[in-house]
Design an enzyme around this catalytic site. Structure first.
Site, short mmCIF file in Angstrom:
data_model
loop_
_atom_site.label_atom_id
_atom_site.label_comp_id
_atom_site.label_asym_id
_atom_site.label_seq_id
_atom_site.Cartn_x
_atom_site.Cartn_y
_atom_site.Cartn_z
N GLU A 1 53.07 36.69 46.76
CA GLU A 1 52.39 36.30 45.94
C GLU A 1 52.75 35.29 45.13
O GLU A 1 53.41 35.30 44.06
CB GLU A 1 51.79 37.57 44.72
CG GLU A 1 51.28 38.72 45.58
CD GLU A 1 50.30 39.56 44.56
OE1 GLU A 1 49.12 39.65 44.99
OE2 GLU A 1 50.69 39.71 43.56
N GLY B 1 45.09 34.39 40.29
CA GLY B 1 44.18 34.14 39.40
C GLY B 1 43.86 32.74 39.13
O GLY B 1 43.00 32.44 38.16
N SER C 1 44.35 34.56 44.90
CA SER C 1 43.34 33.80 45.06
C SER C 1 42.54 34.13 46.34
O SER C 1 41.86 33.22 46.97
CB SER C 1 43.25 32.50 44.75
OG SER C 1 43.72 32.18 43.52
N GLU D 1 53.18 39.32 37.25
CA GLU D 1 52.71 39.78 35.73
C GLU D 1 53.61 40.73 35.09
O GLU D 1 54.05 40.57 33.72
CB GLU D 1 51.28 40.16 35.60
CG GLU D 1 50.25 39.09 36.07
CD GLU D 1 49.00 39.32 36.67
OE1 GLU D 1 48.61 40.64 36.63
OE2 GLU D 1 48.42 38.69 37.25
N LYS E 1 44.39 45.36 38.06
CA LYS E 1 45.14 45.03 36.70
C LYS E 1 44.38 45.63 35.51
O LYS E 1 43.96 46.93 35.81
CB LYS E 1 44.80 43.42 36.70
CG LYS E 1 45.27 42.61 37.81
CD LYS E 1 45.50 41.21 37.81
CE LYS E 1 46.01 40.69 39.06
NZ LYS E 1 46.33 39.48 39.11
N HIS F 1 55.01 43.30 40.43
CA HIS F 1 54.01 42.37 40.50
C HIS F 1 54.38 41.16 39.21
O HIS F 1 55.25 41.58 38.34
CB HIS F 1 52.77 43.03 39.79
CG HIS F 1 51.65 41.96 39.93
ND1 HIS F 1 51.30 40.98 39.08
CD2 HIS F 1 50.64 41.73 40.93
CE1 HIS F 1 50.21 40.32 39.51
NE2 HIS F 1 49.96 40.83 40.65
N ASN G 1 44.05 45.08 43.74
CA ASN G 1 44.93 45.33 42.43
C ASN G 1 43.89 45.08 41.14
O ASN G 1 43.73 43.94 40.99
CB ASN G 1 46.10 44.27 42.30
CG ASN G 1 46.69 44.38 41.16
OD1 ASN G 1 46.60 45.11 40.28
ND2 ASN G 1 47.56 43.23 40.96
P1 PGA Z 1 44.08 37.30 42.44
O1 PGA Z 1 45.32 38.34 42.07
O2 PGA Z 1 43.58 37.68 43.71
O3 PGA Z 1 43.37 37.26 41.44
O4 PGA Z 1 44.56 36.13 42.35
C1 PGA Z 1 46.01 38.76 43.07
C2 PGA Z 1 47.00 39.56 42.31
O5 PGA Z 1 47.79 39.30 41.23
O6 PGA Z 1 47.68 40.67 43.12
#
Ligand code: PGA
Length: 254
Positions: free
Chosen positions: A171, A177, A216, A103, A17, A101, A15
Protein backbone atom coordinates in the site's frame (compact mmCIF):
# COMPACT_ATOMS: atom_id res chain seq x y z
CA UNK A 1 8.27 -26.72 -7.17
CA UNK A 2 6.59 -25.62 -10.37
CA UNK A 3 5.18 -22.11 -10.40
CA UNK A 4 1.46 -22.54 -9.92
CA UNK A 5 -0.48 -19.33 -10.33
CA UNK A 6 -3.76 -21.17 -9.65
CA UNK A 7 -2.86 -21.61 -6.03
CA UNK A 8 -2.90 -17.86 -5.58
CA UNK A 9 -6.64 -17.39 -5.57
CA UNK A 10 -7.53 -13.70 -5.67
CA UNK A 11 -8.21 -12.11 -2.28
CA UNK A 12 -10.25 -8.93 -2.01
CA UNK A 13 -10.47 -7.37 1.45
CA UNK A 14 -12.45 -4.35 2.55
CA UNK A 15 -10.66 -2.25 5.14
CA UNK A 16 -13.50 -0.26 6.63
CA UNK A 17 -11.26 1.77 8.94
CA UNK A 18 -13.18 3.92 11.45
CA UNK A 19 -16.58 3.63 9.78
CA UNK A 20 -19.97 1.98 10.28
CA UNK A 21 -21.98 1.16 13.39
CA UNK A 22 -23.50 -2.27 14.02
CA UNK A 23 -26.56 -1.68 11.90
CA UNK A 24 -24.56 -0.27 8.99
CA UNK A 25 -22.12 -3.17 9.32
CA UNK A 26 -24.91 -5.74 9.14
CA UNK A 27 -26.55 -3.99 6.19
CA UNK A 28 -23.33 -3.64 4.21
CA UNK A 29 -22.36 -7.26 4.77
CA UNK A 30 -25.88 -8.37 3.87
CA UNK A 31 -25.56 -6.59 0.53
CA UNK A 32 -22.07 -7.96 -0.12
CA UNK A 33 -23.23 -11.51 0.62
CA UNK A 34 -26.20 -11.14 -1.73
CA UNK A 35 -24.25 -9.48 -4.53
CA UNK A 36 -21.47 -12.09 -4.46
CA UNK A 37 -23.59 -15.23 -4.04
CA UNK A 38 -22.49 -16.61 -7.39
CA UNK A 39 -18.82 -15.61 -7.05
CA UNK A 40 -16.85 -18.79 -6.54
CA UNK A 41 -13.17 -18.26 -7.13
CA UNK A 42 -12.35 -15.19 -5.02
CA UNK A 43 -11.70 -14.92 -1.30
CA UNK A 44 -13.69 -11.99 0.08
CA UNK A 45 -12.89 -10.40 3.44
CA UNK A 46 -14.26 -7.49 5.44
CA UNK A 47 -12.56 -5.71 8.33
CA UNK A 48 -15.03 -3.75 10.49
CA UNK A 49 -14.21 -1.99 13.78
CA UNK A 50 -13.84 -4.20 16.87
CA UNK A 51 -17.23 -3.30 18.32
CA UNK A 52 -18.97 -4.52 15.17
CA UNK A 53 -17.21 -7.87 14.83
CA UNK A 54 -20.04 -9.73 16.51
CA UNK A 55 -22.71 -8.11 14.32
CA UNK A 56 -20.51 -8.76 11.31
CA UNK A 57 -20.13 -12.42 12.18
CA UNK A 58 -23.89 -12.79 12.46
CA UNK A 59 -24.46 -11.01 9.16
CA UNK A 60 -21.89 -13.23 7.44
CA UNK A 61 -23.75 -16.30 8.69
CA UNK A 62 -22.89 -19.33 6.59
CA UNK A 63 -21.53 -17.33 3.64
CA UNK A 64 -17.81 -17.73 2.87
CA UNK A 65 -16.99 -14.06 3.60
CA UNK A 66 -13.89 -13.89 5.79
CA UNK A 67 -14.03 -11.75 8.93
CA UNK A 68 -10.87 -9.75 9.62
CA UNK A 69 -9.89 -7.29 12.32
CA UNK A 70 -8.00 -4.06 11.62
CA UNK A 71 -5.43 -4.47 14.37
CA UNK A 72 -4.43 -6.74 17.25
CA UNK A 73 -2.08 -6.74 20.23
CA UNK A 74 0.75 -9.22 20.62
CA UNK A 75 0.13 -10.27 24.23
CA UNK A 76 -2.45 -12.90 25.11
CA UNK A 77 -3.65 -11.35 28.36
CA UNK A 78 -2.71 -9.12 31.24
CA UNK A 79 -2.41 -5.47 32.20
CA UNK A 80 -2.64 -3.91 28.71
CA UNK A 81 -5.60 -1.58 28.98
CA UNK A 82 -7.41 -1.06 25.73
CA UNK A 83 -5.82 -3.90 23.79
CA UNK A 84 -7.26 -7.01 22.13
CA UNK A 85 -5.49 -10.38 21.99
CA UNK A 86 -5.26 -12.62 18.92
CA UNK A 87 -7.26 -15.39 20.61
CA UNK A 88 -10.00 -12.84 21.37
CA UNK A 89 -10.26 -12.09 17.67
CA UNK A 90 -10.59 -15.79 16.98
CA UNK A 91 -13.23 -15.97 19.71
CA UNK A 92 -15.11 -13.13 17.97
CA UNK A 93 -15.15 -15.09 14.71
CA UNK A 94 -12.17 -13.54 12.93
CA UNK A 95 -9.90 -15.67 10.81
CA UNK A 96 -7.68 -12.83 9.61
CA UNK A 97 -6.20 -9.57 10.85
CA UNK A 98 -4.65 -6.54 9.17
CA UNK A 99 -1.27 -5.73 10.70
CA UNK A 100 0.95 -2.68 10.22
CA UNK A 101 -1.36 -0.51 8.17
CA UNK A 102 0.37 2.79 7.38
CA UNK A 103 -2.24 4.70 9.40
CA UNK A 104 -1.23 2.67 12.43
CA UNK A 105 2.43 3.31 11.69
CA UNK A 106 1.77 7.02 11.20
CA UNK A 107 -0.68 7.81 14.02
CA UNK A 108 -0.28 5.03 16.58
CA UNK A 109 3.42 4.35 16.82
CA UNK A 110 3.40 0.99 15.03
CA UNK A 111 6.94 -0.07 14.17
CA UNK A 112 8.49 -2.95 12.25
CA UNK A 113 9.18 -4.51 15.63
CA UNK A 114 5.58 -4.36 16.87
CA UNK A 115 4.40 -5.53 13.45
CA UNK A 116 6.68 -8.54 13.81
CA UNK A 117 5.40 -9.34 17.30
CA UNK A 118 1.81 -9.00 16.15
CA UNK A 119 2.39 -11.30 13.17
CA UNK A 120 3.92 -14.00 15.35
CA UNK A 121 1.19 -13.77 17.99
CA UNK A 122 -1.54 -13.83 15.32
CA UNK A 123 -0.10 -16.84 13.50
CA UNK A 124 0.19 -18.66 16.82
CA UNK A 125 -3.52 -18.07 17.38
CA UNK A 126 -4.29 -19.44 13.91
CA UNK A 127 -5.12 -16.13 12.24
CA UNK A 128 -4.11 -15.15 8.73
CA UNK A 129 -1.93 -12.04 8.93
CA UNK A 130 -2.44 -9.38 6.26
CA UNK A 131 0.83 -7.50 6.58
CA UNK A 132 0.92 -3.97 5.16
CA UNK A 133 4.00 -2.31 3.73
CA UNK A 134 4.49 0.77 1.59
CA UNK A 135 6.54 3.86 0.97
CA UNK A 136 5.64 7.55 1.38
CA UNK A 137 5.70 9.97 -1.53
CA UNK A 138 8.98 11.48 -0.32
CA UNK A 139 10.54 8.02 -0.16
CA UNK A 140 9.35 7.17 -3.68
CA UNK A 141 10.56 10.47 -5.07
CA UNK A 142 13.99 9.95 -3.55
CA UNK A 143 14.18 6.45 -5.05
CA UNK A 144 13.97 4.71 -1.68
CA UNK A 145 10.91 2.57 -2.37
CA UNK A 146 12.74 -0.75 -2.51
CA UNK A 147 14.87 0.07 0.54
CA UNK A 148 11.78 0.93 2.57
CA UNK A 149 9.92 -2.20 1.51
CA UNK A 150 13.00 -4.30 2.20
CA UNK A 151 13.37 -2.87 5.72
CA UNK A 152 9.67 -3.24 6.50
CA UNK A 153 9.56 -6.84 5.31
CA UNK A 154 12.81 -7.88 6.99
CA UNK A 155 11.44 -6.49 10.23
CA UNK A 156 8.03 -8.07 9.75
CA UNK A 157 9.37 -11.55 8.93
CA UNK A 158 12.02 -11.75 11.64
CA UNK A 159 11.85 -15.25 13.16
CA UNK A 160 8.72 -16.06 11.16
CA UNK A 161 9.24 -19.66 10.10
CA UNK A 162 7.06 -19.87 7.00
CA UNK A 163 4.76 -17.86 4.79
CA UNK A 164 1.79 -20.04 5.57
CA UNK A 165 -1.17 -17.80 6.51
CA UNK A 166 0.72 -14.68 5.51
CA UNK A 167 -0.62 -12.23 2.97
CA UNK A 168 1.31 -9.07 2.15
CA UNK A 169 -0.49 -5.88 1.17
CA UNK A 170 1.56 -3.35 -0.77
CA UNK A 171 0.00 0.00 0.00
CA UNK A 172 1.95 3.03 -1.20
CA UNK A 173 1.12 5.68 1.40
CA UNK A 174 0.71 8.34 -1.28
CA UNK A 175 -2.05 6.30 -2.90
CA UNK A 176 -4.15 5.67 0.20
CA UNK A 177 -7.36 7.67 0.24
CA UNK A 178 -5.94 10.14 -2.28
CA UNK A 179 -7.68 8.96 -5.44
CA UNK A 180 -4.21 8.58 -6.94
CA UNK A 181 -3.57 4.87 -7.39
CA UNK A 182 -0.23 3.37 -8.35
CA UNK A 183 0.00 2.51 -12.03
CA UNK A 184 -0.13 -1.17 -12.80
CA UNK A 185 3.56 -1.02 -13.71
CA UNK A 186 4.47 0.61 -10.38
CA UNK A 187 2.40 -1.98 -8.52
CA UNK A 188 3.81 -4.92 -10.49
CA UNK A 189 7.39 -3.74 -9.97
CA UNK A 190 7.02 -3.56 -6.19
CA UNK A 191 4.99 -6.78 -5.99
CA UNK A 192 7.67 -8.64 -7.93
CA UNK A 193 10.30 -7.11 -5.65
CA UNK A 194 8.35 -8.29 -2.58
CA UNK A 195 8.02 -11.80 -3.98
CA UNK A 196 11.71 -11.83 -4.75
CA UNK A 197 12.57 -10.84 -1.18
CA UNK A 198 10.23 -13.49 0.18
CA UNK A 199 11.69 -16.16 -2.06
CA UNK A 200 15.23 -15.33 -0.93
CA UNK A 201 14.14 -16.12 2.62
CA UNK A 202 11.47 -18.78 2.10
CA UNK A 203 12.25 -20.31 -1.29
CA UNK A 204 9.32 -21.62 -3.31
CA UNK A 205 6.83 -20.74 -0.59
CA UNK A 206 6.96 -17.20 -1.95
CA UNK A 207 5.26 -18.33 -5.15
CA UNK A 208 2.16 -19.24 -3.16
CA UNK A 209 2.07 -16.06 -1.07
CA UNK A 210 -0.62 -13.62 -2.03
CA UNK A 211 0.37 -9.99 -2.45
CA UNK A 212 -2.49 -7.50 -2.44
CA UNK A 213 -2.41 -4.00 -3.82
CA UNK A 214 -4.01 -1.21 -1.76
CA UNK A 215 -4.38 2.50 -2.38
CA UNK A 216 -7.36 4.06 -4.17
CA UNK A 217 -8.34 0.77 -5.79
CA UNK A 218 -11.76 1.06 -7.38
CA UNK A 219 -13.80 -0.60 -10.09
CA UNK A 220 -12.37 1.71 -12.75
CA UNK A 221 -8.73 0.79 -12.09
CA UNK A 222 -9.00 -2.68 -10.52
CA UNK A 223 -9.01 -4.70 -13.74
CA UNK A 224 -5.68 -3.31 -14.85
CA UNK A 225 -4.06 -3.70 -11.43
CA UNK A 226 -5.43 -7.21 -10.92
CA UNK A 227 -4.17 -8.30 -14.32
CA UNK A 228 -0.54 -7.87 -13.17
CA UNK A 229 1.12 -11.26 -12.67
CA UNK A 230 2.14 -10.55 -9.08
CA UNK A 231 -1.01 -8.72 -7.95
CA UNK A 232 -3.16 -11.30 -6.19
CA UNK A 233 -5.96 -9.11 -4.94
CA UNK A 234 -6.70 -5.85 -3.25
CA UNK A 235 -6.97 -4.21 0.15
CA UNK A 236 -9.73 -1.72 -0.52
CA UNK A 237 -10.56 1.23 1.72
CA UNK A 238 -12.99 3.86 0.46
CA UNK A 239 -14.53 1.75 -2.28
CA UNK A 240 -15.26 -1.08 0.16
CA UNK A 241 -17.81 1.05 2.03
CA UNK A 242 -20.25 0.94 -0.90
CA UNK A 243 -21.45 -2.60 -1.56
CA UNK A 244 -21.89 -2.12 -5.31
CA UNK A 245 -18.40 -0.62 -5.72
CA UNK A 246 -16.73 -3.29 -3.58
CA UNK A 247 -18.55 -6.11 -5.35
CA UNK A 248 -17.64 -4.68 -8.74
CA UNK A 249 -13.98 -5.10 -7.77
CA UNK A 250 -14.69 -8.64 -6.56
CA UNK A 251 -16.34 -9.49 -9.89
CA UNK A 252 -13.36 -8.13 -11.79
CA UNK A 253 -11.20 -10.58 -9.81
CA UNK A 254 -13.23 -13.65 -10.64
P1 PGA B 1 -8.17 3.43 0.03
O1 PGA B 1 -7.54 2.73 1.33
O2 PGA B 1 -8.67 2.33 -0.86
O3 PGA B 1 -9.29 4.30 0.55
O4 PGA B 1 -7.09 4.22 -0.63
C1 PGA B 1 -6.82 1.54 1.23
C2 PGA B 1 -6.28 1.15 2.59
O5 PGA B 1 -5.89 2.06 3.36
O6 PGA B 1 -6.24 -0.04 2.96
Amino acid sequence: MVYNFQMRRKFIAGNWKLNNNRQQTAELIGKIVTLTKDVKNVDIAVAPVFTCLHAAKEAIGSSPVILAAQNVYFEEKGAFTGEIAPSMLVDAGCTAVIIGHSERRQYFGETDETVNKKIKASLKAGLTAIVCVGETLAERESDKTNDVIHAQLSGAFKDVASLEKIIVAYEPVWAIGTGRNATSQQAQDVHAFIRGLASRKYGNGAEQMRILYGGSMKASNAAELLACPDVDGGLVGGASLIAEDFCAIIRLSS
